[in-house]
Design a protein around this motif. Sequence first.
Motif, PDB file in Angstrom:
ATOM      1  N   GLU A   1      43.323  29.024  36.404  1.00  0.00           N
ATOM      2  CA  GLU A   1      43.853  30.142  35.623  1.00  0.00           C
ATOM      3  C   GLU A   1      42.781  31.187  35.360  1.00  0.00           C
ATOM      4  N   MET A   2      41.527  30.750  35.163  1.00  0.00           N
ATOM      5  CA  MET A   2      40.445  31.697  34.914  1.00  0.00           C
ATOM      6  C   MET A   2      40.231  32.616  36.114  1.00  0.00           C
ATOM      7  N   HIS A   3      40.226  32.047  37.303  1.00  0.00           N
ATOM      8  CA  HIS A   3      40.092  32.872  38.505  1.00  0.00           C
ATOM      9  C   HIS A   3      41.289  33.816  38.631  1.00  0.00           C
ATOM     10  N   GLY A   4      42.476  33.307  38.272  1.00  0.00           N
ATOM     11  CA  GLY A   4      43.666  34.147  38.308  1.00  0.00           C
ATOM     12  C   GLY A   4      43.577  35.325  37.352  1.00  0.00           C
ATOM     13  N   ILE A   5      42.948  35.124  36.202  1.00  0.00           N
ATOM     14  CA  ILE A   5      42.756  36.218  35.234  1.00  0.00           C
ATOM     15  C   ILE A   5      41.901  37.324  35.852  1.00  0.00           C
ATOM     16  N   ILE A   6      40.856  36.932  36.566  1.00  0.00           N
ATOM     17  CA  ILE A   6      39.967  37.925  37.183  1.00  0.00           C
ATOM     18  C   ILE A   6      40.725  38.726  38.245  1.00  0.00           C
ATOM     19  N   PHE A   7      41.480  38.032  39.080  1.00  0.00           N
ATOM     20  CA  PHE A   7      42.268  38.728  40.104  1.00  0.00           C
ATOM     21  C   PHE A   7      43.276  39.667  39.455  1.00  0.00           C
ATOM     22  N   ALA A   8      43.955  39.196  38.407  1.00  0.00           N
ATOM     23  CA  ALA A   8      44.948  40.028  37.728  1.00  0.00           C
ATOM     24  C   ALA A   8      44.285  41.253  37.104  1.00  0.00           C
ATOM     25  N   GLY A   9      43.113  41.061  36.506  1.00  0.00           N
ATOM     26  CA  GLY A   9      42.396  42.165  35.877  1.00  0.00           C
ATOM     27  C   GLY A   9      41.944  43.214  36.870  1.00  0.00           C
TER      28      GLY A   9
ATOM     29  N   PRO B   1      46.949  40.283  41.443  1.00  0.00           N
ATOM     30  CA  PRO B   1      47.539  38.983  41.077  1.00  0.00           C
ATOM     31  C   PRO B   1      48.237  38.284  42.234  1.00  0.00           C
ATOM     32  N   HIS B   2      48.867  39.052  43.125  1.00  0.00           N
ATOM     33  CA  HIS B   2      49.582  38.420  44.228  1.00  0.00           C
ATOM     34  C   HIS B   2      48.617  37.870  45.283  1.00  0.00           C
ATOM     35  N   VAL B   3      47.445  38.475  45.391  1.00  0.00           N
ATOM     36  CA  VAL B   3      46.427  37.927  46.290  1.00  0.00           C
ATOM     37  C   VAL B   3      46.032  36.536  45.804  1.00  0.00           C
ATOM     38  N   TRP B   4      45.875  36.386  44.486  1.00  0.00           N
ATOM     39  CA  TRP B   4      45.515  35.075  43.935  1.00  0.00           C
ATOM     40  C   TRP B   4      46.626  34.059  44.162  1.00  0.00           C
ATOM     41  N   GLN B   5      47.866  34.456  43.962  1.00  0.00           N
ATOM     42  CA  GLN B   5      48.982  33.536  44.181  1.00  0.00           C
ATOM     43  C   GLN B   5      49.018  33.066  45.632  1.00  0.00           C
TER      44      GLN B   5
ATOM     45  N   LEU C   1      37.505  36.446  49.806  1.00  0.00           N
ATOM     46  CA  LEU C   1      38.336  37.214  48.882  1.00  0.00           C
ATOM     47  C   LEU C   1      37.733  37.277  47.480  1.00  0.00           C
ATOM     48  N   GLU C   2      37.171  36.177  47.029  1.00  0.00           N
ATOM     49  CA  GLU C   2      36.655  36.164  45.649  1.00  0.00           C
ATOM     50  C   GLU C   2      35.413  37.020  45.501  1.00  0.00           C
ATOM     51  N   ARG C   3      34.578  37.073  46.516  1.00  0.00           N
ATOM     52  CA  ARG C   3      33.417  37.963  46.419  1.00  0.00           C
ATOM     53  C   ARG C   3      33.854  39.412  46.288  1.00  0.00           C
ATOM     54  N   ALA C   4      34.887  39.784  47.039  1.00  0.00           N
ATOM     55  CA  ALA C   4      35.379  41.170  46.963  1.00  0.00           C
ATOM     56  C   ALA C   4      35.939  41.467  45.580  1.00  0.00           C
ATOM     57  N   VAL C   5      36.678  40.518  45.019  1.00  0.00           N
ATOM     58  CA  VAL C   5      37.277  40.729  43.702  1.00  0.00           C
ATOM     59  C   VAL C   5      36.215  40.712  42.604  1.00  0.00           C
ATOM     60  N   ILE C   6      35.229  39.857  42.734  1.00  0.00           N
ATOM     61  CA  ILE C   6      34.156  39.816  41.731  1.00  0.00           C
ATOM     62  C   ILE C   6      33.408  41.141  41.691  1.00  0.00           C
ATOM     63  N   ARG C   7      33.217  41.768  42.848  1.00  0.00           N
ATOM     64  CA  ARG C   7      32.561  43.082  42.861  1.00  0.00           C
ATOM     65  C   ARG C   7      33.397  44.112  42.104  1.00  0.00           C
TER      66      ARG C   7
END
Length: 228
Positions: free
Chosen positions: A140-148, A152-156, A95-101
């Motif tokens: 929280e930092m990772h959550g900021i990236i997901f929210a941006g 945000p709900h994926v991170w939660q 999931l994080e690789r997809a969001v980082i892209r």
Amino acid sequence: MIELTITPMEPRENVRAYVYRLLYHNIMAVRLTPGTAVSEQEVSSYLDISRTPVREAFIHLSQDGLVEILPQRGTFVSKIDTALIEENRFMRLTLERAVIRLACQELPDMYLKQLDQSLNDQKEAMDAGDSARFMTLDNEMHGIIFAGCGKPHVWQTLMQANLDYLRSRALSVLNTEEMDIVYAKHQSLVTHIRQHETDQAERDINEHIDRIIIDLAALRAAHPDFFK
């Protein structure tokens, strides 16, 4: 005798929610270590409250998988499941690789500013040797990236599903050298997001999340009673 890090009750927070939050954060910060026996009477006396909200908090924590309630034996902080850590790592990495892209394509300035503030706060926590605060800021930092990226709900959901992974990470950053390594990786990740360098940012997140596999053998050797 248990020892807890106590924080004030939040506005409009009832006693049941307060006890749950307090115990949750002490378990996640490994202040209450895996395998520790906890009792309704001990916690209620420690917090000077009735046993009912403590009992309700234990039930909630049991549903989270963070405590085990064993009839005729007592309640214990659950040990960290190494098999779950590998599953958690796979889930986070996917999931994080997809969001980082997505973040590298365009992350709004508001969120970039929040990331910069997070890095400043992490540095303060690191310099103070406050590993619990550092881990909170890490998450929280990772959550900021997901929210941006509008997720945000994926991170939660990811946070709720990764509790053993997160506890093992909290245990690893008790080592101040590990905090230095994590902080440097966060700096690099934010730089690559800002500069739209997708490949480099993806490499950062791979190394960051996979690091727990490197740490795990050492953690198990140092704390064999914490794992199952």
